[in-house]
Structures are given as structure tokens and as C-alpha cells.
Design a protein around this motif. Structure first.
Motif, short mmCIF file in Angstrom:
data_model
loop_
_atom_site.label_atom_id
_atom_site.label_comp_id
_atom_site.label_asym_id
_atom_site.label_seq_id
_atom_site.Cartn_x
_atom_site.Cartn_y
_atom_site.Cartn_z
N VAL A 180 0.84 -1.20 0.00
CA VAL A 180 0.00 0.00 0.00
C VAL A 180 0.87 1.25 0.00
N MET A 181 1.95 1.20 0.77
CA MET A 181 2.90 2.31 0.84
C MET A 181 4.13 1.84 1.59
N PHE A 182 5.22 2.60 1.49
CA PHE A 182 6.44 2.22 2.20
C PHE A 182 7.37 3.43 2.26
N ASP A 183 8.31 3.36 3.21
CA ASP A 183 9.41 4.31 3.25
C ASP A 183 10.67 3.52 3.58
N GLU A 184 11.74 4.19 3.99
CA GLU A 184 12.99 3.49 4.27
C GLU A 184 12.94 2.65 5.54
N ASN A 185 11.91 2.85 6.37
CA ASN A 185 11.80 2.14 7.64
C ASN A 185 10.76 1.02 7.64
N GLU A 186 9.63 1.27 7.02
CA GLU A 186 8.51 0.34 7.15
C GLU A 186 7.82 0.08 5.81
N VAL A 187 7.18 -1.08 5.74
CA VAL A 187 6.35 -1.43 4.59
C VAL A 187 4.93 -1.64 5.09
N PHE A 188 3.97 -0.97 4.48
CA PHE A 188 2.56 -1.11 4.83
C PHE A 188 1.90 -1.93 3.72
N TYR A 189 1.09 -2.90 4.13
CA TYR A 189 0.50 -3.78 3.13
C TYR A 189 -0.88 -4.26 3.57
N GLN A 190 -1.59 -4.86 2.60
CA GLN A 190 -2.89 -5.47 2.86
C GLN A 190 -2.95 -6.82 2.16
N THR A 191 -3.67 -7.77 2.74
CA THR A 191 -3.84 -9.07 2.11
C THR A 191 -4.80 -8.95 0.93
N VAL A 192 -4.67 -9.91 -0.01
CA VAL A 192 -5.51 -9.85 -1.21
C VAL A 192 -6.21 -11.18 -1.46
N ASN A 193 -7.27 -11.11 -2.26
CA ASN A 193 -8.01 -12.29 -2.68
C ASN A 193 -7.30 -12.95 -3.86
N GLU A 194 -7.87 -14.05 -4.36
CA GLU A 194 -7.26 -14.76 -5.48
C GLU A 194 -7.21 -13.92 -6.75
N ASP A 195 -8.14 -12.97 -6.88
CA ASP A 195 -8.14 -12.09 -8.06
C ASP A 195 -7.28 -10.85 -7.83
N ASP A 196 -6.50 -10.84 -6.73
CA ASP A 196 -5.56 -9.77 -6.37
C ASP A 196 -6.23 -8.50 -5.85
N SER A 197 -7.53 -8.54 -5.61
CA SER A 197 -8.22 -7.40 -4.99
C SER A 197 -7.99 -7.44 -3.49
N PHE A 198 -8.03 -6.29 -2.83
CA PHE A 198 -7.82 -6.23 -1.40
C PHE A 198 -8.95 -6.96 -0.66
N VAL A 199 -8.56 -7.75 0.34
CA VAL A 199 -9.56 -8.48 1.14
C VAL A 199 -10.51 -7.50 1.82
N TYR A 200 -9.97 -6.39 2.29
CA TYR A 200 -10.79 -5.43 3.04
C TYR A 200 -11.10 -4.19 2.22
N ALA A 201 -11.28 -4.38 0.92
CA ALA A 201 -11.51 -3.24 0.02
C ALA A 201 -12.76 -2.44 0.37
N LYS A 202 -13.76 -3.12 0.95
CA LYS A 202 -15.01 -2.42 1.27
C LYS A 202 -14.97 -1.74 2.64
N ASN A 203 -13.93 -2.00 3.41
CA ASN A 203 -13.82 -1.37 4.74
C ASN A 203 -13.43 0.10 4.59
N ARG A 204 -14.22 0.95 5.18
CA ARG A 204 -13.91 2.38 5.15
C ARG A 204 -12.97 2.78 6.29
N THR A 205 -12.82 1.89 7.26
CA THR A 205 -11.91 2.12 8.38
C THR A 205 -11.04 0.89 8.58
N LEU A 206 -9.74 1.07 8.61
CA LEU A 206 -8.82 -0.05 8.85
C LEU A 206 -7.44 0.48 9.20
N SER A 207 -6.66 -0.40 9.84
CA SER A 207 -5.25 -0.14 10.12
C SER A 207 -4.43 -1.05 9.21
N TYR A 208 -3.41 -0.51 8.60
CA TYR A 208 -2.61 -1.31 7.68
C TYR A 208 -1.73 -2.29 8.44
#
Length: 223
Positions: free
Chosen positions: A17-45
Motif C-alpha cells: 500500500v505504501m512504504f518508506d525506508e523504515n517500514e512497509v505497509f501492506y494489505q492481504t488480497v483475494n485470489e483475483d488480487d483485490s484487497f480483502v478489506y476493500a469495502k472497509n472504510r476504516t482499517l489499520s494497515y
């Protein structure tokens, strides 16, 4: 590594989802590569140290975030900003921004060096000194961006309710075979958390992120 890329990590298919020199932020995906929590309007990466991710992930393929995903997640925004040692949050009620500028000047921080945010809305989560997140506050600027002074002035006001000046640090405790271990984190900083109501969210913390604190042994004060 590019934003949107697909990897195998911790036995899951994930996208960056995003990254810098210190950390990588990511989300899990479905088999079609869409985000598992794509419909969530609130979440922590989900997040991982950059070096750990590099050594324990398997690149699958390049993908790009959609325009809608970019608009929601705002990967262009910093993952951390205004991280300083030598001072801590305060319960002082600043009368105005000029009063606040005087406060940071005493800490030898130049007001003009404070980083702002290039967005019109942001959600800020204060953090208790025992490192629990408290009720968030939504900030909005009709000019479309927050200056460094405006942002920090408002963050200090948001955090002030949860500051005990007798203990100018965050504490983290954990049980160990010999009893209990404590780490103390001083300083200040603003760190990306996720989204809330599809608005970028940040939490208030110390001079390093709470994730970095986990592996930082130099902050152990007693066992």
C-alpha cells in the motif's frame, strides 16, 4: 519495490500500500488480487520493518493501485513526520499558534522546519502513555493542506488530555521468565495508521514508531 506490487509474505498474498525506508505497509488480497478489506472504510494497515520484509518476502508481479485506491489510501502522504527527541507531549493549554511556536522554540525546534500534510482532511488518534489508542479527532482545512505549525499545534491539543508530565514517556510492559520488562519511549512523532471513513489516519507517539519499539532493546529500563 513499487506501490501496489504483489508479494508472498507470511504465507499470504499481499499488496504494497505504501512504504518508506523504515517500514512497509501492506494489505492481504483475494485470489483475483483485490484487497480483502476493500469495502472497509476504516482499517489499520499491516506493517513490517523494511529490512525484514525484504529478507522474508517473495515478489510475484508488478501491479498498480487504481485511481480510486490511490485517492482513498493516499500513498503519497508520509508514513511519519515531525519525529523529535528532547521533548514530550504536554498537557499545557496553548492559547494560540504563537504560544505554541514559543513552546517548540524552547525545545530548539524551528517552526518553519515542521512538516505539514498535503490533504484537506486527516484523522488523528491520540495515544495513552500505556500505548492504547484513544478516541480520534477529525481535522479539516478548507485550503486543502495543513501547515506544519497548524498540524502540530492541533496534535498537541488532541494529545494533551492523555499526558502525565510526571512520566514524560510511553511505557510498554511485557512478561519475561524473570518477571516483567519495561521499555520507555520518549520524544514525539506522528505516524500513519490507516484510514478512518476513507480519510487518512495517523497516531501520535514518540520519537520512533510503536513497531520499531518492539525490537529496540536499548529502551529497556528494568526487568
Amino acid at each position: 519495490m513499487k506501490i501496489g506490487d504483489l508479494y508472498k509474505f507470511t504465507n499470504h498474498r499481499i499488496r504494497i500500500v505504501m512504504f518508506d525506508e523504515n517500514e512497509v505497509f501492506y494489505q492481504t488480497v483475494n485470489e483475483d488480487d483485490s484487497f480483502v478489506y476493500a469495502k472497509n472504510r476504516t482499517l489499520s494497515y499491516y506493517r513490517a520493518p523494511r529490512d525484514y520484509f525484504a529478507n522474508n518476502s517473495e515478489f510475484i508481479k508488478h501491479l498498480a493501485l487504481t485511481e480510486n485506491e490511490i485517492e482513498i489510501h493516499r500513498p503519497d502522504l508520509p508514513l511519519r513526520l515531525n519525529c523529535f527527541s528532547g521533548l514530550f507531549w504536554t498537557n499545557k493549554n496553548f492559547e494560540n499558534e504563537i504560544d505554541f511556536i514559543g513552546f517548540v522554540k524552547k525545545a530548539e525546534i524551528k517552526a518553519e522546519t515542521l512538516d505539514g500534510l498535503n490533504c484537506s482532511k486527516v484523522v488523528i488518534f491520540p495515544t495513552s502513555q500505556q500505548q492504547s489508542q484513544k478516541k480520534s479527532t477529525s481535522l479539516e482545512n478548507k485550503d486543502g493542506q495543513f501547515s506544519g505549525i497548524e498540524l502540530m499545534y492541533k496534535c498537541f491539543r488532541i494529545q494533551s488530555e492523555y499526558v502525565n508530565l510526571e512520566k514524560p514517556y510511553y511505557s510498554r510492559f511485557r512478561l519475561i521468565p524473570e518477571g516483567r520488562e519495561e521499555k520507555r519511549l520518549s520524544g514525539i512523532g506522528i505516524y500513519r495508521l490507516g484510514i478512518k471513513g476513507n480519510v487518512p489516519s495517523y497516531y501520535l507517539g514518540g520519537e520512533m514508531s510503536m513497531m520499531e519499539l518492539e525490537s529496540e532493546k536499548s529502551l529497556i529500563v528494568k526487568k
